[in-house]
Design an enzyme around this catalytic site. Structure first.
Site, short mmCIF file in Angstrom:
data_model
loop_
_atom_site.label_atom_id
_atom_site.label_comp_id
_atom_site.label_asym_id
_atom_site.label_seq_id
_atom_site.Cartn_x
_atom_site.Cartn_y
_atom_site.Cartn_z
N ASP A 160 35.96 -7.48 21.07
CA ASP A 160 35.55 -6.19 20.49
C ASP A 160 36.72 -5.22 20.59
O ASP A 160 37.54 -5.34 21.51
CB ASP A 160 34.33 -5.64 21.26
CG ASP A 160 33.57 -4.59 20.45
OD1 ASP A 160 32.45 -4.90 19.99
OD2 ASP A 160 34.10 -3.47 20.26
N CYS A 170 18.84 -0.71 11.93
CA CYS A 170 18.66 -1.76 10.91
C CYS A 170 17.78 -1.33 9.75
O CYS A 170 18.26 -1.20 8.63
CB CYS A 170 18.09 -3.01 11.55
SG CYS A 170 19.30 -3.83 12.59
N LYS A 212 12.89 3.13 19.70
CA LYS A 212 11.69 2.38 20.10
C LYS A 212 11.79 2.09 21.59
O LYS A 212 12.89 2.21 22.16
CB LYS A 212 11.56 1.10 19.29
CG LYS A 212 12.62 0.06 19.60
CD LYS A 212 12.29 -1.21 18.85
CE LYS A 212 13.07 -2.38 19.35
NZ LYS A 212 12.76 -3.60 18.63
N LEU A 222 1.61 -2.78 12.05
CA LEU A 222 0.69 -1.86 11.36
C LEU A 222 0.41 -0.66 12.26
O LEU A 222 -0.69 -0.11 12.19
CB LEU A 222 -0.62 -2.57 11.01
CG LEU A 222 -0.68 -3.34 9.69
CD1 LEU A 222 -2.12 -3.81 9.45
CD2 LEU A 222 -0.20 -2.52 8.49
#
Ligand code: UDX
Length: 439
Positions: free
Chosen positions: A30, A266, A329, A256
């Site tokens: 990296d 993303c 999240k 849902l």
């Protein structure tokens, strides 16, 4: 197998460690020196459950980290795992990191090497890369990644499916493609032995699989959030509606959950890049619906600010708001396009005094939004608050005691941005409970 992994972010670092845990000899590369320094000390450079344990368990000889791309020489399989963020001011994906990675490894490739594309790219990119690599004698395979942050280790070692996009001639894999497949089968021998489905296809299909999957997931979330808007207009309850339609196995209950909608590194940028690519291909109409998917998603954030205003009797100016959650999240410290932070920033811009807390993401959130105030605990954030907004459904926020919390706030107003609290319990404890899509 000697493997290189180029790009050690949420995808690449987990991939590198996972491959070493399967017994391969891996070098991770990296450009970010701090990230590599952390990995060299066997520390995870970001929060991902299970990653520190896996890092600690892998044999030292099997895993090295470097910022020097020349170290990929000698590896037979090279995984390209760099980011493809949204281009500034446009919907298209920014491919500069993919291009830099490939330009950097080309001179170190040997004939017979396999370059494996994992980054999410616009369909057509693999064909172009394969062309660029043709002089090296290396073969490109497109092998999209479907890992979810928070479950990245599990999803890498035991994915739902594995997809290979191979070079083809008249629909049949070329001899070089078949040889590359044999090498990749060896890399993935352990998951394949578990019976994980393998789909072998062409470049175009493999690239499309990824964006199609993410578009479907985004659509599913925006579908239920659109239903939440209908519920708000009719007094219905979107959580009961989701339970009821989710019992139909053709629909399914997962993904849902109505609320603040999707964010992260993303789904939002992938659906936008997909629309941009469809436009370039002359088939924008096919993806026009994704504009609505995006619009429904963004409207939820605006609606949440409106709800805060409603519970504050028309104005949030000068009101103290505690925002529980900064990550996009739970089980992640990733704040890229986080709905929680987007709402927090909006409320602050509109005059509220906002304090944000999160079990893992405060450092990243502070770097992204230095003007917001931050607290280490929900109690600290909630002290003297006029409104509490649960924006990311970490278990510790779902389990908060409304009675204890009620003692420290100025006013008992709770906004449930993820529909995870029991309205009856909170109302019984004297709170005004409001949520998206619930009466
Ligand atoms: C996603 C895809 O799931 C994964 O397969 C792909 O490889 C990368 O993108 P990730 O970004 O880690 O993974 O998060 P995901 O679990 O899909 O959640 C995305 C967003 O949708 C989050 O902000 C989440 O809060 C939101 N979400 C999810 C909802 O609003 N409702 C739901 O029912 C599910």
């Amino acid at each position: 197998m000697r493997i290189s992994v180029i790009g050690c972010g949420y995808l690449g670092a987990v991939h590198a460690v996972s491959m070493a845990s399967l017994g391969h000899e891996v070098v991770g590369v990296d450009v970010d020196e701090a990230k590599i320094a952390a990995l060299c000390e066997r520390r995870a450079p970001f929060y991902e459950p299970g990653l520190p344990e896996l890092l600690g368990s892998v044999d030292d000889d099997l895993l090295t980290w470097t910022t020097d791309l020349a170290q990929v020489a000698g590896a037979r399989v090279h995984f390209v795992c760099v980011g493809t963020p949204q281009m500034h001011g446009e919907f298209r994906a920014d491919l500069r990191y993919v291009e830099a990675a490939l330009a950097g490894i080309t001179e170190h490739l040997a004939p017979g090497d396999v370059v494996v594309g994992k980054s999410t790219v616009p369909v057509g990119t693999a064909e172009r890369i394969a062309e660029d690599l043709s002089s090296t004698g290396a073969t490109l395979v497109w092998n999209p990644e479907f890992l979810r942050e928070g479950f990245a280790v599990q999803d890498t070692l035991h994915p739902d499916r594995i997809v290979y996009g191979l070079p083809t001639n008249d629909g049949v894999a070329t001899p070089a493609g078949q040889a590359a497949r044999v090498l990749l089968d060896e890399v993935y021998a352990a998951p394949l032995a578990e019976g994980i489905p393998l789909i072998v296809t062409d470049y175009a299909t493999a690239q499309l699989v990824k964006v199609a999957a993410n578009s479907f997931l985004a659509t599913k979330i925006s579908f239920i959030n659109a239903m939440a808007e209908l519920c708000e207009a009719t007094g219905a309850d979107v959580t009961a509606l989701a339970d009821a339609i989710g019992h139909d196995v053709r629909i399914g209950r997962r993904f849902l959950n109505a609320g603040l909608g999707f964010g992260g590194g993303c789904l939002p940028k992938d659906i936008r890049a997909f629309m941009a690519r469809a436009g370039e291909l002359g088939v924008f109409d096919a993806l026009r619906f994704l504009q609505e998917v995006d619009a429904v998603n963004m409207r939820r954030r605006v609606r949440m600010v409106d709800l805060a205003r409603e519970v504050c009797h028309g104005s949030i100016v000068g009101r103290r708001v505690a925002v529980l959650g900064a990550a996009f999240k739970p089980s992640s410290d990733d704040v890229r396009d986080s709905p929680a932070l987007s709402v927090a920033a909006q409320m602050q811009l509109q005059g509220a005094r906002v304090t944000v807390t999160d079990p893992q993401a405060v450092a990243n959130a502070r770097a992204a939004w230095p003007d917001l105030s931050f607290a280490d605990t929900p109690e600290e954030a909630a002290r003297d608050a006029d409104v509490i907004l649960l924006a990311t459904e970490w278990p510790e926020y779902r389990d908060l005691d409304p009675h204890a919390l009620g003692e420290i706030v100025a006013q008992r107003h709770i906004l449930d941005g993820r529909n995870v609290l029991d309205p009856a319990t909170w109302r019984a404890a004297g709170w005004t409970y409001r949520a998206l899509g619930r009466p």
